[in-house]
Design an enzyme around this catalytic site. Structure first.
Site, PDB file in Angstrom:
ATOM      1  N   ARG A 137       0.834  -1.203   0.000  1.00 47.86           N
ATOM      2  CA  ARG A 137       0.000   0.000   0.000  1.00 47.86           C
ATOM      3  C   ARG A 137       0.871   1.256   0.000  1.00 47.86           C
ATOM      4  O   ARG A 137       2.024   1.236   0.418  1.00 47.86           O
ATOM      5  CB  ARG A 137      -0.897   0.024   1.248  1.00 47.86           C
ATOM      6  CG  ARG A 137      -1.989  -1.022   1.264  1.00 47.86           C
ATOM      7  CD  ARG A 137      -2.822  -0.906   2.533  1.00 47.86           C
ATOM      8  NE  ARG A 137      -2.014  -1.062   3.728  1.00 47.86           N
ATOM      9  CZ  ARG A 137      -1.575  -0.047   4.479  1.00 47.86           C
ATOM     10  NH1 ARG A 137      -1.882   1.205   4.178  1.00 47.86           N
ATOM     11  NH2 ARG A 137      -0.840  -0.275   5.563  1.00 47.86           N
ATOM     12  N   LYS A 189      -8.384  -2.711   1.424  1.00 47.64           N
ATOM     13  CA  LYS A 189      -8.319  -1.715   2.487  1.00 47.64           C
ATOM     14  C   LYS A 189      -9.155  -0.475   2.178  1.00 47.64           C
ATOM     15  O   LYS A 189      -9.521   0.268   3.094  1.00 47.64           O
ATOM     16  CB  LYS A 189      -6.869  -1.336   2.773  1.00 47.64           C
ATOM     17  CG  LYS A 189      -6.057  -2.466   3.393  1.00 47.64           C
ATOM     18  CD  LYS A 189      -6.707  -3.021   4.659  1.00 47.64           C
ATOM     19  CE  LYS A 189      -5.832  -4.073   5.335  1.00 47.64           C
ATOM     20  NZ  LYS A 189      -6.540  -4.749   6.454  1.00 47.64           N
ATOM     21  N   HIS A 211      -9.763  -4.190  13.333  1.00 40.77           N
ATOM     22  CA  HIS A 211      -8.701  -4.804  12.545  1.00 40.77           C
ATOM     23  C   HIS A 211      -8.153  -5.965  13.379  1.00 40.77           C
ATOM     24  O   HIS A 211      -7.223  -5.797  14.165  1.00 40.77           O
ATOM     25  CB  HIS A 211      -7.620  -3.768  12.245  1.00 40.77           C
ATOM     26  CG  HIS A 211      -6.593  -4.241  11.267  1.00 40.77           C
ATOM     27  ND1 HIS A 211      -5.314  -3.749  11.226  1.00 40.77           N
ATOM     28  CD2 HIS A 211      -6.661  -5.153  10.263  1.00 40.77           C
ATOM     29  CE1 HIS A 211      -4.631  -4.333  10.260  1.00 40.77           C
ATOM     30  NE2 HIS A 211      -5.435  -5.191   9.668  1.00 40.77           N
ATOM     31  N   SER A 231       1.455  -6.335  12.120  1.00 33.34           N
ATOM     32  CA  SER A 231       2.209  -7.331  11.365  1.00 33.34           C
ATOM     33  C   SER A 231       3.353  -7.902  12.201  1.00 33.34           C
ATOM     34  O   SER A 231       4.101  -7.165  12.839  1.00 33.34           O
ATOM     35  CB  SER A 231       2.759  -6.677  10.092  1.00 33.34           C
ATOM     36  OG  SER A 231       3.497  -7.604   9.341  1.00 33.34           O
ATOM     37  N   LYS A 260      -0.885 -12.698  14.867  1.00 34.52           N
ATOM     38  CA  LYS A 260      -2.355 -12.638  14.794  1.00 34.52           C
ATOM     39  C   LYS A 260      -2.939 -13.830  14.044  1.00 34.52           C
ATOM     40  O   LYS A 260      -3.879 -14.476  14.508  1.00 34.52           O
ATOM     41  CB  LYS A 260      -2.760 -11.328  14.120  1.00 34.52           C
ATOM     42  CG  LYS A 260      -4.249 -11.089  14.020  1.00 34.52           C
ATOM     43  CD  LYS A 260      -4.563  -9.702  13.459  1.00 34.52           C
ATOM     44  CE  LYS A 260      -4.004  -9.513  12.065  1.00 34.52           C
ATOM     45  NZ  LYS A 260      -4.441  -8.249  11.440  1.00 34.52           N
ATOM     46  N   THR A 261      -2.390 -14.131  12.861  1.00 35.53           N
ATOM     47  CA  THR A 261      -2.901 -15.242  12.056  1.00 35.53           C
ATOM     48  C   THR A 261      -2.556 -16.582  12.698  1.00 35.53           C
ATOM     49  O   THR A 261      -3.398 -17.481  12.803  1.00 35.53           O
ATOM     50  CB  THR A 261      -2.330 -15.179  10.627  1.00 35.53           C
ATOM     51  OG1 THR A 261      -2.721 -13.943  10.031  1.00 35.53           O
ATOM     52  CG2 THR A 261      -2.846 -16.321   9.784  1.00 35.53           C
ATOM     53  N   ASP A 297      -8.861 -11.060   9.593  1.00 35.53           N
ATOM     54  CA  ASP A 297      -8.343  -9.690   9.490  1.00 35.53           C
ATOM     55  C   ASP A 297      -9.324  -8.563   9.823  1.00 35.53           C
ATOM     56  O   ASP A 297      -8.912  -7.558  10.379  1.00 35.53           O
ATOM     57  CB  ASP A 297      -7.805  -9.461   8.073  1.00 35.53           C
ATOM     58  CG  ASP A 297      -6.878  -8.279   7.981  1.00 35.53           C
ATOM     59  OD1 ASP A 297      -6.042  -8.108   8.884  1.00 35.53           O
ATOM     60  OD2 ASP A 297      -6.984  -7.518   7.015  1.00 35.53           O
ATOM     61  N   ARG A 337       2.301 -12.256  -0.962  1.00 34.10           N
ATOM     62  CA  ARG A 337       0.945 -12.492  -0.456  1.00 34.10           C
ATOM     63  C   ARG A 337       0.232 -13.590  -1.232  1.00 34.10           C
ATOM     64  O   ARG A 337       0.586 -13.898  -2.370  1.00 34.10           O
ATOM     65  CB  ARG A 337       0.123 -11.207  -0.596  1.00 34.10           C
ATOM     66  CG  ARG A 337       0.577 -10.053   0.275  1.00 34.10           C
ATOM     67  CD  ARG A 337      -0.071 -10.097   1.622  1.00 34.10           C
ATOM     68  NE  ARG A 337       0.265  -8.952   2.451  1.00 34.10           N
ATOM     69  CZ  ARG A 337      -0.326  -8.702   3.610  1.00 34.10           C
ATOM     70  NH1 ARG A 337      -1.268  -9.510   4.057  1.00 34.10           N
ATOM     71  NH2 ARG A 337       0.021  -7.654   4.334  1.00 34.10           N
TER      72      ARG A 337
END
Length: 538
Positions: free
Chosen positions: A60, A201, A221, A239, A243-244, A258, A324
């Protein structure tokens, strides 16, 4: 004018404002994949997934993200480095220029939903220049069935044209690429960048304005999962914090990885219909769910390949570390269907503290929870760069500052209110360092972190005694099943106690310095949740 695929009842491309061209409407993933391959834009990998390069941008561009400033947004949006104002008249001219850009071209139209809770569903029409961008939209959003498509009427429109370059002096952008939201017209313009995350996003940013401001739904988020007893857990984290990884639990069903909403009646719902996972250094051993989801229908971005083959080299970060993959959430086996959860019981704030100051797990008061939520702290370590000896401190409000149009205290006060009403436990979890800062101490054991989270989820940490951290004030458990008690108080793990105290003071002062810009809008409870630094001797 030619059109192919399943269309909504508003069928003509003239309705889109495009007078001529070939519109491919709601094509199946197999068709999109074949068209991307035929056009030379994609490559089939050994797993069956299709791989593409997003071009100039592999991430981004937050400095080129704008919001139209008008009567709807002027006094509601928190204007800052992430929410940059854009003139409404210039938006209109740029919108017309983008429509003209599509004239006479082949392009791809897709109708999708956001929000798994039908009460808050957003109907979105996306027009893509490239077939692979349209495949990303198919993967990431909620897919209507054929009957729903026949009666589909869009509320929001997204124009996505990587090949369209703005002229900054004429169009009011910073450079040739841009992402602009108009909340009044409900249009998002994305040009000059092929990075698909701008689409994802853009919609997330729109929901982060609409749901809290107009629907009294907290947008978050975070990842979320649900247990066998119907209890939902929420995982916030920037990041690299886990989290994942930590929300993927064989004993719990994944709601989403997410983006989620939290309603007045305590429903947690996924905004999306897919996952957008990082793949750098991916392996089946470390992330089996993600690894096995990379199959036919998945879209890989900016990955490298083993020499002379179509086998992906996930360790290859030469093009970007931000490699990704997107895939429909159904590619993960253990998921909640539909993507909803109820009865939220535990919230985890994940931080990778490279200073080794914060405890492995701590229970937060409502005020502390709001303070840490607004702060959004983690520390990043550039381990591949030998010259970087100190960690990089990062604060991102609400664990997602670039996507939050409203002031962070709006989200924090909503979180505090919902937390109290649902009687939720909030935990701060340090997945970073213990026994010393980065370079001295060791990374927290994933085995121990999982055990701490499991104990919190099972209520085992409700049965132990606690003591408060001397500076941060958070409550640290005295014991936990399957975790050595001596690591639960981080000061105990440092051989040099004075060095720990010094580093703790340093981190607490950094928290307070970062929070200065929010303090004017924070209530007394939030301010009381801040760390208490020791006064230096005069």
């Amino acid at each position: 004018m030619l059109e192919f695929g399943i269309r909504s009842r508003l069928v003509g491309i003239e309705h889109l404002g495009i007078s001529d061209g070939k519109a491919y409407w709601n094509l199946a993933p197999e068709q999109l994949t074949m068209m991307a391959l035929d056009n030379g834009d994609a490559k089939i990998t050994s797993s069956g997934a299709v791989a593409i390069h997003t071009g100039e941008f592999t991430g981004r561009s937050p400095k080129d993200k704008f919001t139209v400033k008008d009567s709807v947004t002027e006094k509601t949006v928190w204007w800052n480095n992430f929410n940059i104002p854009f003139d409404a008249a210039r938006f209109e001219k740029l919108y017309i220029k983008m429509l003209h850009y599509f004239k006479g071209k082949d392009f791809f139209v897709r109708d999708v939903y956001a929000c798994a809770d039908p009460r808050y569903r957003m109907n979105i029409r996306v027009i893509n220049e490239y077939a692979w961008s349209n495949l990303f939209v198919y993967n990431m959003f909620i897919r209507p069935n054929e009957d729903e498509l026949k009666n589909f009427e869009p509320e929001w429109l997204v124009l996505n044209a990587p090949g369209f370059h703005a002229v900054p002096e004429e169009d009011g952008t910073r450079q040739h690429n841009f992402s602009i939201i108009d909340f009044t017209r409900k249009i998002i313009l994305i040009g000059g960048s092929g990075y698909t995350g701008e689409i994802k996003k853009g919609i997330f940013s729109a929901l982060n304005f609409i749901l809290p401001h107009q629907k009294n739904v907290l947008s978050m988020h975070c990842s979320a999962n649900t247990g066998k007893q119907g209890d939902t857990a929420i995982f916030f984290g920037l990041s690299g914090t886990g989290k994942t990884t930590l929300s993927a639990d064989p004993n719990r069903k994944l709601i989403g990885d997410d983006e989620h909403g939290w309603t007045d009646d305590n429903v947690i719902f996924n905004f999306e219909g897919g996952c957008y996972a990082k793949t750098i250094d991916l392996s089946e051993e470390k992330e089996p769910d993600i690894f096995n989801a990379i199959r036919t229908g998945a879209l890989l971005e900016n990955v490298g390949f083993r020499k002379g083959s179509n086998e992906v080299d996930y360790a290859d970060g030469k093009l970007t570390e931000n490699t990704r993959v997107s895939y429909p959430i159904e590619f993960i086996q253990n998921i909640a269907q539909p993507s909803l959860g109820k009865n939220p019981k535990n919230i985890f704030f994940l931080t990778c503290d490279a200073y080794g100051v914060l405890p492995p797990i701590a229970k937060l008061t409502p005020g502390q929870a709001a303070f840490h939520f607004i702060s959004g702290y983690t520390a990043k370590v550039a381990g591949t760069e030998a010259d970087i000896l100190e960690p990089t401190m990062t604060f991102s409000a609400c664990f997602g500052a670039p996507f939050m149009p409203l002031h962070p205290t709006v989200y924090a006060e909503m979180l505090s209110k919902k937390m109290k009403e649902a009687n939720v436990n909030v935990w701060l979890v340090n997945t970073g360092w213990s026994g010393g800062a980065y370079g001295v101490g060791d990374r927290m054991s994933l085995k121990h972190t999982r055990a701490l989270i499991t104990a919190a989820l099972n209520g085992e940490l409700d049965k132990v005694s606690y003591k408060n951290h001397e500076v941060f004030g958070v409550a640290m458990p005295s014991s936990c099943p399957n975790v050595p008690s001596e690591i639960l108080d981080p000061r105990n793990t440092w051989s040099d106690k004075d060095a720990y105290d010094h580093k703790t003071q340093f981190l607490a002062e950094a928290f307070l310095k970062n929070f200065e810009k929010f303090s004017e809008n924070a209530n007394a409870e939030i301010l009381a949740g801040a760390p208490h630094v020791k006064m230096h001797a005069q």
